[in-house]
Design a protein around this motif. Structure first.
Motif, PDB file in Angstrom:
ATOM      1  N   VAL A 165       0.865  -1.187   0.019  1.00  0.00           N
ATOM      2  CA  VAL A 165       0.031   0.165   0.106  1.00  0.00           C
ATOM      3  C   VAL A 165       0.863   1.386   0.187  1.00  0.00           C
ATOM      4  O   VAL A 165       2.017   1.474   0.919  1.00  0.00           O
ATOM      5  N   ALA A 219       7.462   0.379   5.569  1.00  0.00           N
ATOM      6  CA  ALA A 219       8.720   0.485   4.583  1.00  0.00           C
ATOM      7  C   ALA A 219       8.279   2.069   4.469  1.00  0.00           C
ATOM      8  O   ALA A 219       8.414   2.324   2.958  1.00  0.00           O
ATOM      9  N   ALA A 220       7.950   2.960   5.234  1.00  0.00           N
ATOM     10  CA  ALA A 220       7.425   4.351   4.960  1.00  0.00           C
ATOM     11  C   ALA A 220       8.709   5.321   4.670  1.00  0.00           C
ATOM     12  O   ALA A 220       8.298   6.509   4.732  1.00  0.00           O
ATOM     13  N   ALA A 228      25.548  14.592  -4.080  1.00  0.00           N
ATOM     14  CA  ALA A 228      24.501  15.164  -3.775  1.00  0.00           C
ATOM     15  C   ALA A 228      24.822  15.766  -2.156  1.00  0.00           C
ATOM     16  O   ALA A 228      25.523  15.067  -1.613  1.00  0.00           O
ATOM     17  N   PRO A 244      15.751   9.254   4.472  1.00  0.00           N
ATOM     18  CA  PRO A 244      15.356   9.039   5.754  1.00  0.00           C
ATOM     19  C   PRO A 244      16.272   8.801   6.777  1.00  0.00           C
ATOM     20  O   PRO A 244      17.206   7.725   6.534  1.00  0.00           O
ATOM     21  N   ALA A 279      21.490   5.310   1.460  1.00  0.00           N
ATOM     22  CA  ALA A 279      21.913   4.047   0.701  1.00  0.00           C
ATOM     23  C   ALA A 279      20.627   3.073   0.348  1.00  0.00           C
ATOM     24  O   ALA A 279      20.942   2.041   0.541  1.00  0.00           O
ATOM     25  N   GLY A 280      19.385   3.622   0.442  1.00  0.00           N
ATOM     26  CA  GLY A 280      18.195   2.870   0.571  1.00  0.00           C
ATOM     27  C   GLY A 280      18.174   1.995  -0.511  1.00  0.00           C
ATOM     28  O   GLY A 280      17.729   0.721  -0.710  1.00  0.00           O
TER      29      GLY A 280
HETATM   30  C1  LIG Z   1      19.304  13.604  -3.502  1.00  0.00           C
HETATM   31  C2  LIG Z   1      19.419  11.914  -2.984  1.00  0.00           C
HETATM   32  C3  LIG Z   1      20.539  11.076  -3.818  1.00  0.00           C
HETATM   33  C4  LIG Z   1      20.395   9.677  -3.186  1.00  0.00           C
HETATM   34  N1  LIG Z   1      21.173   8.970  -3.935  1.00  0.00           N
HETATM   35  C5  LIG Z   1      21.254   7.442  -3.490  1.00  0.00           C
HETATM   36  C6  LIG Z   1      22.122   6.679  -3.879  1.00  0.00           C
HETATM   37  O1  LIG Z   1      22.997   6.917  -5.003  1.00  0.00           O
HETATM   38  N2  LIG Z   1      21.913   5.208  -3.757  1.00  0.00           N
HETATM   39  C7  LIG Z   1      21.265   4.879  -2.520  1.00  0.00           C
HETATM   40  O2  LIG Z   1      21.377   3.888  -2.336  1.00  0.00           O
HETATM   41  N3  LIG Z   1      20.291   5.910  -2.087  1.00  0.00           N
HETATM   42  C8  LIG Z   1      20.344   7.193  -2.524  1.00  0.00           C
HETATM   43  N4  LIG Z   1      19.567   7.865  -1.735  1.00  0.00           N
HETATM   44  C9  LIG Z   1      18.809   7.517  -0.521  1.00  0.00           C
HETATM   45  C10 LIG Z   1      17.760   6.695  -1.037  1.00  0.00           C
HETATM   46  O3  LIG Z   1      16.972   7.447  -2.210  1.00  0.00           O
HETATM   47  C11 LIG Z   1      16.706   6.225  -0.025  1.00  0.00           C
HETATM   48  O4  LIG Z   1      17.335   5.693   0.934  1.00  0.00           O
HETATM   49  C12 LIG Z   1      15.560   5.323  -0.398  1.00  0.00           C
HETATM   50  O5  LIG Z   1      14.946   5.790  -1.834  1.00  0.00           O
HETATM   51  C13 LIG Z   1      14.357   5.090   0.644  1.00  0.00           C
HETATM   52  O6  LIG Z   1      13.709   4.251   0.251  1.00  0.00           O
HETATM   53  P1  LIG Z   1      12.250   3.834   0.910  1.00  0.00           P
HETATM   54  O7  LIG Z   1      11.782   2.765   0.070  1.00  0.00           O
HETATM   55  O8  LIG Z   1      12.558   3.445   2.444  1.00  0.00           O
HETATM   56  O9  LIG Z   1      11.545   5.287   1.135  1.00  0.00           O
HETATM   57  P2  LIG Z   1      10.568   5.779   0.027  1.00  0.00           P
HETATM   58  O10 LIG Z   1      11.069   5.645  -1.297  1.00  0.00           O
HETATM   59  O11 LIG Z   1      10.470   7.342   0.365  1.00  0.00           O
HETATM   60  O12 LIG Z   1       9.233   5.128   0.074  1.00  0.00           O
HETATM   61  C14 LIG Z   1       8.256   5.211   1.089  1.00  0.00           C
HETATM   62  C15 LIG Z   1       7.064   5.209   0.559  1.00  0.00           C
HETATM   63  O13 LIG Z   1       5.988   5.086   1.773  1.00  0.00           O
HETATM   64  C16 LIG Z   1       4.953   5.879   1.593  1.00  0.00           C
HETATM   65  N5  LIG Z   1       4.323   6.057   2.565  1.00  0.00           N
HETATM   66  C17 LIG Z   1       4.468   7.099   3.640  1.00  0.00           C
HETATM   67  N6  LIG Z   1       3.794   7.014   4.662  1.00  0.00           N
HETATM   68  C18 LIG Z   1       2.657   6.172   4.019  1.00  0.00           C
HETATM   69  C19 LIG Z   1       1.463   5.968   4.600  1.00  0.00           C
HETATM   70  N7  LIG Z   1       0.874   6.401   6.102  1.00  0.00           N
HETATM   71  N8  LIG Z   1       0.456   5.422   3.902  1.00  0.00           N
HETATM   72  C20 LIG Z   1       0.925   4.726   2.713  1.00  0.00           C
HETATM   73  N9  LIG Z   1       2.017   5.025   2.245  1.00  0.00           N
HETATM   74  C21 LIG Z   1       2.860   5.626   3.003  1.00  0.00           C
HETATM   75  C22 LIG Z   1       5.509   7.239   0.716  1.00  0.00           C
HETATM   76  O14 LIG Z   1       4.399   7.471  -0.185  1.00  0.00           O
HETATM   77  C23 LIG Z   1       6.671   6.593   0.026  1.00  0.00           C
HETATM   78  O15 LIG Z   1       6.204   6.286  -1.278  1.00  0.00           O
HETATM   79  C24 LIG Z   1      19.266   9.145  -1.936  1.00  0.00           C
HETATM   80  C25 LIG Z   1      18.400  10.312  -1.732  1.00  0.00           C
HETATM   81  C26 LIG Z   1      18.605  11.551  -2.167  1.00  0.00           C
HETATM   82  C27 LIG Z   1      17.537  12.398  -1.376  1.00  0.00           C
END
Ligand SMILES: Cc1cc2nc3c(=O)[nH]c(=O)nc-3n(C[C@H](O)[C@H](O)[C@H](O)COP(=O)(O)OP(=O)(O)OC[C@H]3O[C@@H](n4cnc5c(N)ncnc54)[C@H](O)[C@@H]3O)c2cc1C
Ligand SMILES: Cc1cc2nc3c(=O)[nH]c(=O)nc-3n(C[C@H](O)[C@H](O)[C@H](O)COP(=O)(O)OP(=O)(O)OC[C@H]3O[C@@H](n4cnc5c(N)ncnc54)[C@H](O)[C@@H]3O)c2cc1C
Lengths: 488, 382
Positions: B29, B198-199, B271, B315, B342-343
């Protein structure tokens, strides 16, 4: 004024009362009105000469001895230009031509810093500081893709007009004009006056729809007269006006040789078996205009969707945006034509004066009332126009799977469909991330509307999203950015 | 339904992929689209080079091997490329630090080759001449994050996972004993005995819905994107100081750039790192500093035009490690968030560890350093 290398970081000393971005009808009217009332103004525009889209002047030395033959409202422009020249001479208006603002920044003290680049190859940077900012950045043309639109000989309608106005070149000798909106009539007429044969003006909507709002028409007799003038002009030039029709295919190997024009239903879906070939060597297409919102979005201004399917800056009666210290006028606040842009420019300036002075004199207040009245009337007409010519949802049925939607990145309609149907994209941003549509040189200015519509059509009901965030309003050299860095 | 995964970013996508393949019935979701959060706003570096020996490096090495396998299973569109990283030093001092770091990394299983200035020029012909040496990391790779996440979710959905974009979780349902029994969304209820947080950057808010503390904070980053260019930059190239920036606890701005070419032509310059909340305005000081540092590494880029700048919010957890695993405070709640910068790289290992933990299998790595309740002593619930 370009800066020496060491002081580029800090904007030039002094802080103007108001910075106006855009020297089209709206920005010009605003700048001269503000200067008339004693405010010091900086007026920035990317173009070499004032006038914007409408009063685009022929480049010097191109032998256009009667530019007024190419547009109405020329007198208003001539008068504004004269006032601008006078204010330039006294220094009340600092007019920075050839300055493209790439971003705006708010200082801790609430002033605005406008970062601009100048020059082509030898890019230079200027920063201007002002207490208040008026955005009159106008619009660019809306394009809808169709099979064959990338063939040489297909040009944008506004582009054809601009070519005529600035260089007096014709894109062809036998030119079909197609798309939707009142602009097409102006373009067709200009093309015939410049010597081209226009066998057909192909309009996807119908003019009859205007009649469904008699009150709006009655309040805008000027618009009706303009329409009648265009109608008579087109008839005189033997231009056939084909409504409820669209160009659904372009023929030719190396360049345009003919187009197929099909009937479309109320939703703009082509009706099978109605295709007719029209021979031509060029096609000028346009589907209205889209407000240019980069700087407004960068400044944090709220936007709203309009009846024409585009987004525009949210404004109150005083033409204030949702961000204190920022006003907007003209097409930035919604497509509406020259007359509206002129009224809004002046009205915005009066609103700024009221804020600077804490009030206005009787005469100015009266003027503001009159301007507000004409603004209401013209905005009502603009709403009608936007509704009539908003692309019908069926337009995407023109597309083949292999029709390019994003030309910069060569992304086809088929790939966008797959991204939506298989990978779950349903908004423009996700389509862009998954296909690269809109990531190329033009940053989605051309395909943005189409991509948003396709995402809405093929997605699973997500919100297609608001205007694109483009934190750089134009490309900037890495070295230009680097020169702004603080040492260390 | 066995599992509800909240979040369809890179991490949620990997969790969906591994849990659905392990035979569990799964729903994903997200209140927005797939990859609409930080995953769509970052870069796709899969780095081992920027991690010092410890739990994060172990996670990265496990992920690196999983990424290689995924690159064979997923369509080529995810643009996986094992291109290698090159870390460069501008002074003898930073070169010595770099060499010492590399030595430690080698012991932990990282491939790292010290590089002379001549060899640097061979690896990257356009690097600035003043650099005194560097280190080459062949295991560093890259991927297109949004496409990779979308393909993982797509693959999970073919394995039976229910994918629900545009649906926001507003409540975590619990039974009388406090155990998770599903979520309530703006569209209804989804019942399951396991909920995976995984938010991403909003993981703290989701934890709060279950009444527990997880101090995830946004750490903003800007990326510059140039016009498309022929291949000028072959590896991921960054300055030795970058590693110190990554692990800095300071809220202040850090800007040592990572410069890399992409298959589609543009060079990405990323970045910056700074903690400024969710401030979405373009920062001229930040992008200009990124530009200056990038131009110092690659003088040929000076005349290149930047078309775009974008930003995202990493995050961030105070000790720079993600939260991965079951929450001892709420039975049935699992966390997979807080991966900071690093996500993308760490997602596959996270997904695999979560799938194993849910099924009660012994995880491939010790989860203790990633314990979600580790901040209760230091950062009390606010
Ligand atoms: C400029 C920049 C450069 C980066 N470069 C790198 C890189 O080169 N290599 C690397 O490994 N990482 C990089 N990162 C980090 C990486 O992008 C993040 O660590 C990673 O995308 C996190 O993924 P995630 O799935 O945890 O979070 P997200 O992609 O943010 O996913 C979380 C999701 O949860 C959803 N959500 C939140 N709350 C709710 C709720 N209540 N109900 C339903 N949905 C909800 C959101 O809508 C979102 O889609 C970079 C980040 C930035 C900002
Ligand atoms: C082909 C054509 C025919 C038309 N015919 C008619 C007609 O017959 N009747 C009618 O009423 N209207 C007509 N219009 C519409 C009319 O041109 C517009 O309504 C009018 O120009 C709007 O004025 P504006 O000041 O809002 O914007 P514009 O005229 O578009 O001016 C905007 C200015 O802002 C500048 N600018 C934008 N962004 C930046 C930036 N980042 N930095 C610096 N400068 C910037 C641009 O260079 C431009 O000069 C026509 C338009 C076209 C294209």
């Amino acid at each position: 004024m370009p800066h020496s290398k060491d002081d580029r970081r800090t904007p030039e000393t002094g802080c103007a009362a108001i910075a106006v971005v855009g020297a089209g009808p709206a920005g010009l009217a605003a700048a001269v009105t503000a200067a008339d009332h004693g405010l010091d103004v900086v007026l920035l525009d990317a173009a070499a000469a004032p006038g914007g889209q409408y009063y685009r002047s022929p480049a010097v030395g191109l032998g256009a001895n009667r530019p007024e033959a190419l547009h109405h409202h020329w007198r208003a422009f001539a008068e504004l230009s004269a006032r601008l020249a006078a204010h330039r001479d006294t220094g009340a208006i600092r007019h920075l031509t050839g300055h493209q603002v790439w971003t705006v920044e708010r200082t801790g003290g609430g002033d605005w810093i406008l970062h601009a680049v100048t020059g082509g190859g030898e890019e230079a940077h200027t920063a201007v500081r002002a207490r208040r900012m008026l955005l009159a950045t106008g619009a660019h043309e809306r394009q809808l893709p169709f099979p064959g639109w990338t063939l040489p000989g297909v040009v944008s309608a506004a582009g054809a007009q601009a070519m005529l106005k600035s260089g007096l070149v014709l894109p062809g000798r036998r030119i079909v004009v197609a798309g939707s909106g009142p602009l097409l009539q102006a373009v067709a007429l200009s093309l015939t006056r410049a010597g081209a044969r226009v066998p057909a003006l192909v309009e996807a909507a119908g003019y009859g729809a205007y009649a469904r709002a008699p009150g709006v028409l009655a309040a805008n007799p000027g618009k009706a007269a303009e329409a009648a003038r265009f109608g008579a002009g087109l008839a005189g030039a033997r231009v056939r006006v084909l409504t409820h029709r669209a160009v659904t295919e372009v023929h030719g190997d190396e360049r345009v040789e003919a187009v197929t024009v099909s009937r479309v239903d109320r939703r703009w879906r082509p009706v099978a078996g109605t295709g007719r070939r029209i021979a031509c060597d060029a096609l000028a297409v346009g589907h209205g205009l889209v407000p240019q919102l980069e700087l407004a979005v960068a400044a944090g201004c709220g936007t709203r969707p309009g009846p024409d399917g585009t987004h525009a800056v949210t404004l109150d009666e005083q033409l204030r945006t949702t961000v204190p210290g920022v006003w907007a006028a003209g097409e930035t606040g919604g497509i509406g034509g020259v007359e509206l842009a002129l009224s809004e420019g002046e009205l915005a300036a009066l609103s700024i004066i009221r804020e600077v002075r804490g009030g206005v004199r009787r005469q100015e207040a009266r003027r503001a009332v009159a301007l507000r009245r004409s603004r209401h009337r013209l905005r009502a007409f603009a709403t009608l126009m936007g509704t009539v010519h908003r692309p019908g949802a069926g337009w995407s049925e023109w597309l083949g799977g292999d029709t390019e939607v994003c030309r910069c990145e060569e992304v086809t309609a088929g790939r966008i469909r797959t991204a939506c149907e298989e990978l779950g994209a349903g908004d423009a941003r996700t389509v862009k991330l998954l296909t690269r549509a809109g990531m190329g040189w033009c940053q989605g200015r051309t395909c943005g509307f189409a991509v948003r519509e396709l995402a809405a059509a093929h997605g699973t009901g997500q919100d297609p999203g608001g205007p694109e965030r483009r934190p750089l309003a134009c490309p900037v050299k890495l070295s230009t950015l680097a020169d702004l860095a603080e040492p260390g | 339904m066995d599992v509800v995964i909240v979040g369809a970013g890179m991490v949620g996508a990997a969790c969906a992929y591994y849990t659905s393949r392990s035979g569990l019935s799964v729903a994903v979701v997200d209140r927005g689209p797939v990859a609409g959060g930080t995953t769509g706003a970052g870069e796709g570096n899969l780095l081992v080079s920027d991690k010092v020996p410890g739990p994060e490096l172990e996670l990265a090495l496990l992920s690196a091997s999983l990424w290689q396998r995924l690159s064979e299973e997923l369509p080529p569109g995810i643009e996986y490329e094992l291109k290698g990283g090159v870390v460069v030093a501008a002074s003898e001092g930073s070169l010595a630090t770099l060499a010492a770091t590399a030595a430690g990394q080698r012991e932990a299983g990282v491939e790292a080759h010290d590089v002379t200035p001549d060899r640097l020029r061979e690896l990257e012909p356009h690097l600035a001449p003043h650099l005194v040496g560097g280190c080459h990391y062949p295991q560093d790779a890259q991927v297109q994050p949004a496409l990779a996440a979308a393909e993982l979710v797509h693959s999970a959905s073919r394995a039976g996972a229910l994918v629900r974009p545009g649906e926001e979780v507003v409540e975590i349902l619990r039974d009388r004993a406090g155990a998770v029994r599903g979520v309530r969304t703006n569209r209804g209820e989804l019942r399951a005995p396991v909920v995976v947080n995984a938010a991403g950057t909003w993981g703290g808010d989701l934890a709060a819905l279950a009444g527990v503390n997880l101090p995830v904070l946004p750490r903003r980053g800007f990326v510059l994107v140039t016009e498309p260019l022929p291949r000028l930059v072959r590896h991921k190239v960054y300055a030795a100081e970058y590693v110190a920036d990554v692990s800095s606890g300071s809220a202040a701005l850090q800007t040592s750039p990572v410069v890399e070419g992409t298959p589609s032509g543009p060079v990405l310059i990323g970045a910056s790192r700074e903690r400024v909340g969710f401030d979405r305005t373009l920062s001229v000081p930040v992008v200009s500093r990124l530009a200056a540092r990038a131009a110092a590494l690659f003088p040929v880029l000076a005349d290149v035009r930047v078309l775009r700048a974008y930003h995202g919010f990493r995050p961030y957890l105070p000790d720079h490690l993600p939260a991965i695993g079951p929450d001892p405070r709420v039975p049935g709640l699992f966390h997979a968030c807080g991966h900071e910068g690093a996500g993308i790289g760490l997602a596959p290992a996270t997904g695999l560890l979560i799938a194993d933990a849910i099924r009660g299998k012994r995880p491939a790595l010790d989860l203790a350093p990633f314990a979600p309740d580790r901040f209760d002593a230091t950062c009390p619930v606010t």
